[in-house]
Design an enzyme around this catalytic site. Structure first.
Site, PDB file in Angstrom:
ATOM      1  N   LYS A 132     -56.565  -5.689  12.858  1.00  0.00           N
ATOM      2  CA  LYS A 132     -56.691  -6.982  13.404  1.00  0.00           C
ATOM      3  C   LYS A 132     -58.022  -7.480  12.631  1.00  0.00           C
ATOM      4  CE  LYS A 132     -56.720  -9.436  17.716  1.00  0.00           C
ATOM      5  NZ  LYS A 132     -56.678  -9.161  19.238  1.00  0.00           N
ATOM      6  N   SER A 207     -52.932 -11.255  21.504  1.00  0.00           N
ATOM      7  CA  SER A 207     -53.552 -11.824  20.286  1.00  0.00           C
ATOM      8  C   SER A 207     -53.794 -10.852  18.710  1.00  0.00           C
ATOM      9  CB  SER A 207     -55.005 -12.390  20.546  1.00  0.00           C
ATOM     10  OG  SER A 207     -55.751 -11.071  20.834  1.00  0.00           O
ATOM     11  N   SER A 231     -53.458  -8.339  24.780  1.00  0.00           N
ATOM     12  CA  SER A 231     -53.229  -8.535  23.460  1.00  0.00           C
ATOM     13  C   SER A 231     -52.979  -7.100  22.552  1.00  0.00           C
ATOM     14  CB  SER A 231     -54.723  -9.064  23.129  1.00  0.00           C
ATOM     15  OG  SER A 231     -55.143 -10.260  23.456  1.00  0.00           O
TER      16      SER A 231
END
Length: 533
Positions: A132, A207, A231
């Protein structure tokens, strides 16, 4: 001179698009009406049969073993996953940057080292790993999806990336997160909207949604995400993956970029997304065996333990949070699991009532924005970045306001009081783990992921939780009950908009919740449960 945020985004996306090698580009992209694109990587003609096998057939543990047994090289793996990631980006917008040449060079180094010494550098030797974007990698961007941070280049690896690199992993791409890193979707002004590879009308979650989509389309075998409200678990659920939200203070967050470093009322965590329970164990053991507490004073000096589940596993069943009931596909997945486990005497199933989950959301949504969101607004305003609808929604929850220090103390005391109440609540049932939905629906339609409480409550309580796939939406089985009587307005809105056709091909997953700092016991329990499903 006024900075135009569009120019910043255009420059960033030009770099992203330029990182895709020309030979890896699809000649004819599918029409927007093609919703499920999971088979296109293997059918588009860009991957060899061996590359298709390497990217689709194995989990990370198997690939690590294949490298050890000299059945495959790291260069072969990196080439296959880089090509597939390039294809994935063109289909679902799940890559911020592909660094093929850098990854290939590292893979070649590892192959040469193994050939010369006969030794592996670590348990992840040669395995490609995706990350990420806000988790810093040296010499790459660390924007956290803020346009105001678009030109920031990380000077060094985050602690976790350094640890995973030392374990032998090869980093090959960065994946997007949403604006403010605070959506259960993945949309930003920086890179646009990431969609679900199983159904492009749906969200991959957030996320860590770039990771979810990338792994869902099998362009990664092991990814690193972060979780402060769901997330890791939301993307894992929406893409049919395994995803672990560890307990806090076990893995280092040093070097993770965001807007509110130093906030400790609700701690985010970093953790893995992958294809199996054993991959969760592989990642956690590799990281914690490095003794990360020697470099990060915030961490607990707690080695990773090898544990077995109890002979009889007592599983608490929480079918609903009693605020918003799960839609038919999720309810069916719960019942499927219950039916299978109840057949085996090694499982003792107990219904568990949720404890005031509406209050938990009121509390945590207030704790996310102790300054009323000022730091975020300042970053947006710095370059005139528009606030997206889901950012507006989460930053305007009813309890969001600026707090003075006394109010922060009071809120933190309320958090601790709720944690203690829930501790006693679960102790009264005597369960080892809790089986719950991950959300009230399968992957939500784009722009509609506005219910966090099935995941965020465990962040508030700081309990480890892991997601695992169970089934997919079936319009014939998951019919809408027209006689359903909702519990409240939120529940009514969730059910009234349900149509099984909207979720065609969507994975349906469940969540297993453990006890604080007993992540090993949680994964052992999940391994036992998955073997029965």
């Amino acid at each position: 001179m006024t900075i135009d945020w569009r120019q910043i985004a255009a420059k960033y996306c030009a770099h992203r698009d330029g990182s895709i090698p020309e030979p890896f580009k699809i000649k004819t992209l599918p029409k927007d009406t093609v919703l499920n694109v999971t088979k296109i990587p293997s059918e588009c003609g860009l991957l060899t049969p061996k590359e298709i096998e390497l990217t689709e057939k194995y989990d990370a543990t198997a690939l690590a073993e294949m490298i050890k047994d000299r059945k495959v090289t790291s260069v072969e793996l990196v080439t296959a996953f880089c090509k597939r990631a390039a294809i994935a980006q063109q289909l679902v917008n799940c890559v911020n940057e592909l660094f093929y040449e850098e990854a290939l060079a590292r893979a070649a180094e590892l192959d040469e080292y193994y050939a010369k010494t006969g030794s592996l550098v670590g348990p992840l030797h040669g395995v490609p790993v995706s990350v990420k974007e806000h988790i810093s990698i040296k010499n790459h961007t660390a924007t956290a999806s803020f346009l105001a941070k678009a030109n920031i280049i990380a000077e060094k690896d985050s602690d976790l990336v350094a640890t995973v690199r030392k374990a032998g992993a090869v980093f090959y791409c960065r994946t997007p997160q949403p604006q403010a890193i605070m959506h259960l979707e993945t949309s930003s002004n920086l890179t646009g909207v990431t969609v679900n590879p199983f159904n492009r009308k749906l969200t991959p979650g957030g996320s860590s949604g770039g990771e979810g989509a990338l792994l869902g389309i099998k362009a990664s075998v092991l990814g690193i995400g972060s979780d402060i409200g769901g997330s890791i678990r939301s993307p894992a659920a929406n893409n049919g993956l395994f995803g672990l939200r560890p307990s806090t203070l076990r893995l280092s967050r040093k070097g993770c970029q965001g807007a509110v470093s130093g906030q400790e009322t609700i701690l985010g965590v970093v953790g893995p997304l992958g294809r199996s329970v054993r991959d969760m164990n592989l990642f956690m053991k590799a990281c914690i065996d490095s003794q990360p507490w020697l470099d990060d004073a915030s961490l607990l000096p707690m080695p990773w333990r090898s544990v077995a589940p109890p002979k009889t596993l007592k599983v608490g069943i929480m079918r609903s949070d009693n605020v918003v009931n799960p839609q038919p596909p999720v309810a069916r997945a719960m019942q499927m699991a219950i039916d299978q486990l109840s057949k085996n005497p090694d499982f003792d199933l107990v219904d568990v009532e949720p404890l005031d989950h509406k209050y938990s959301w009121d509390l945590i949504s207030e704790m996310y924005w102790l300054d009323g969101g000022k730091v975020y607004y300042d970053l947006f305003n710095k370059v005139g970045e528009p606030i997206l609808p889901l950012t507006e929604w989460i930053m305007h929850q009813p309890n969001v306001k600026p707090h003075d220090i006394t109010a922060v103390w009071k809120l933190t005391a309320a958090r601790d009081e709720y944690r203690n109440r829930y501790l006693k609540h679960l102790q009264a049932y005597g369960v080892d783990v809790l089986l719950t939905p991950v959300g009230p629906s399968p992957a939500p339609k784009l722009g509609e992921a506005k219910y966090w409480t099935y995941t965020s409550v465990w962040n508030l309580l700081d309990l480890p939780a892991v997601v695992f796939p169970v089934t997919t939406v079936d319009p014939k089985l998951d019919v809408k009950d027209e006689s359903y009587i909702p519990m409240n307005e939120q529940d009514a809105a969730n059910y009234e908009t349900y149509s099984p056709e909207d979720y065609l091909d969507a994975p349906v997953s469940l969540q297993l919740v453990g006890k604080r700092w007993q992540d090993e016991e949680l994964l052992a329990a999940l391994d036992k449960i998955v073997s029965m499903l």
